[in-house]
Enzyme design. Structure first.
Site, short mmCIF file in Angstrom:
data_model
loop_
_atom_site.label_atom_id
_atom_site.label_comp_id
_atom_site.label_asym_id
_atom_site.label_seq_id
_atom_site.Cartn_x
_atom_site.Cartn_y
_atom_site.Cartn_z
N ASN A 1 7.95 7.73 8.45
CA ASN A 1 6.69 7.11 8.03
C ASN A 1 5.83 6.94 9.26
OD1 ASN A 1 4.81 5.69 6.31
ND2 ASN A 1 5.51 3.79 7.28
N GLY B 1 -5.34 12.25 3.76
CA GLY B 1 -4.46 13.33 4.19
C GLY B 1 -4.72 13.89 5.56
N GLU C 1 -2.41 9.26 15.99
CA GLU C 1 -1.47 9.50 14.88
C GLU C 1 -1.25 11.00 14.72
OE1 GLU C 1 -1.99 7.36 11.15
OE2 GLU C 1 -3.23 5.86 12.15
N LEU D 1 8.86 1.81 -1.80
CA LEU D 1 9.91 2.69 -2.34
C LEU D 1 11.17 1.87 -2.61
CD1 LEU D 1 9.22 5.60 0.14
CD2 LEU D 1 8.90 5.71 -2.35
N HIS E 1 2.84 4.47 10.74
CA HIS E 1 2.21 3.16 10.51
C HIS E 1 1.18 2.91 11.60
CE1 HIS E 1 1.81 -0.88 9.01
NE2 HIS E 1 1.84 -1.30 10.26
N MET F 1 1.08 4.65 0.07
CA MET F 1 0.83 3.20 0.03
C MET F 1 1.65 2.48 -1.04
SD MET F 1 -1.12 3.17 2.59
CE MET F 1 -1.93 1.60 2.76
C1 GAR Z 1 -3.06 6.37 8.36
O1 GAR Z 1 -3.79 5.61 9.29
C2 GAR Z 1 -1.64 5.86 8.27
O2 GAR Z 1 -1.14 5.41 9.48
C3 GAR Z 1 -1.82 4.74 7.27
O3 GAR Z 1 -2.71 5.23 6.32
C4 GAR Z 1 -3.58 6.15 6.95
C5 GAR Z 1 -3.56 7.43 6.14
O4 GAR Z 1 -4.53 8.32 6.62
N1 GAR Z 1 -0.57 4.37 6.68
C6 GAR Z 1 -0.28 3.16 6.27
O5 GAR Z 1 -1.04 2.22 6.36
C7 GAR Z 1 1.10 3.03 5.67
N2 GAR Z 1 1.38 1.68 5.32
P1 GAR Z 1 -4.45 9.86 6.23
O6 GAR Z 1 -4.37 9.92 4.71
O7 GAR Z 1 -5.75 10.42 6.74
O8 GAR Z 1 -3.26 10.47 6.88
#
Ligand code: GAR
Length: 205
Positions: A100, A5, A167, A86, A102, A83
């Site tokens: 989203n 999160g 991010e 949908l 990525h 993850m």
């Molecule tokens: C993040 O790096 C996000 O970009 C990735 O999961 C991580 C979640 O981190 N998302 C994916 O891989 C989606 N396919 P967080 O829970 O600390 O935000």
């Protein structure tokens, strides 16, 4: 959302500023112990756990998520570390209103293990993408991208950490642009009308 999160935290922090044009109305996780739920609770945001295992099909799980979102008056959905795939019906119900994040510069490295694959490919730039969600996995109009350099000696963890920092900038920016009506979608592409705050975050030289 599924886990740690940190992107949720970035959105919560951004939304804590009265000048931010969106409010985080509800945090949904399919995992009961997700740290994200604690983060939301600390920020005073309502949470809901919708365990996917309790539903016979993806369709039923997605319907439960959809009901929770609509009951909370949600207008825009942000997937952050979510993850699970949908269903098309769910995605179409939030067309143009679901983001989203990525961890790659799409359309490169869709799917899992993006940092390992970027290192294997020897790319010199890597990064993250915030995009509108369409039924195709890790596809959909790109709203914001942030690039980072790949440095000599990087392993996947070092690269992931460098990307994650970006991010946390890219996601609040993308949400703000979408809420402010600055994102226009034309087929598979989004154009962003943002003077000053563009849709590209680029690396230091
Ligand atoms: C993040 O790096 C996000 O970009 C990735 O999961 C991580 C979640 O981190 N998302 C994916 O891989 C989606 N396919 P967080 O829970 O600390 O935000």
């Amino acid at each position: 959302m599924s886990g740690r999160g940190s992107n949720l935290q970035a959105l919560l922090d951004a939304a804590a500023d009265p000048a931010f044009p969106a409010e985080i109305a509800l945090v949904i996780s399919n995992i009961s112990g997700a740290y994200a739920l604690e983060r939301a609770a600390k920020a005073g945001v309502p949470t809901e756990i919708i365990p996917h295992k309790q539903y016979a099909s993806r369709k039923e799980f997605d319907a439960a998520v959809d009901r929770a979102l609509r009951a909370a008056g949600v207008e825009i959905v942000c997937l952050a570390g979510f993850m699970r795939l949908l269903t098309t019906g769910f995605v179409e119900g939030w067309n143009g209103r679901m983001l989203n994040i990525h961890p790659s510069l799409l359309p490169s490295f869709k799917g899992l293990h993006t940092h390992e694959r970027a290192l294997e490919a020897g790319v010199k730039l890597h990064g993250c993408t915030v995009h509108l969600v369409t039924p195709e996995l890790d596809d959909g109009p790109i709203v914001v991208q942030a690039a980072v350099p790949v440095l000599a000696g990087d392993d996947a963890d070092a690269l992931a950490a460098r990307v994650l920092e970006q991010e946390h900038r890219a996601y609040p920016l993308a949400l703000r642009l979408l809420v402010e009506g600055k994102v226009a979608v034309d087929g598979a592409r989004a154009t962003v009308d943002a003077q000053g705050a563009g849709s590209l975050i680029s690396p230091l030289p």
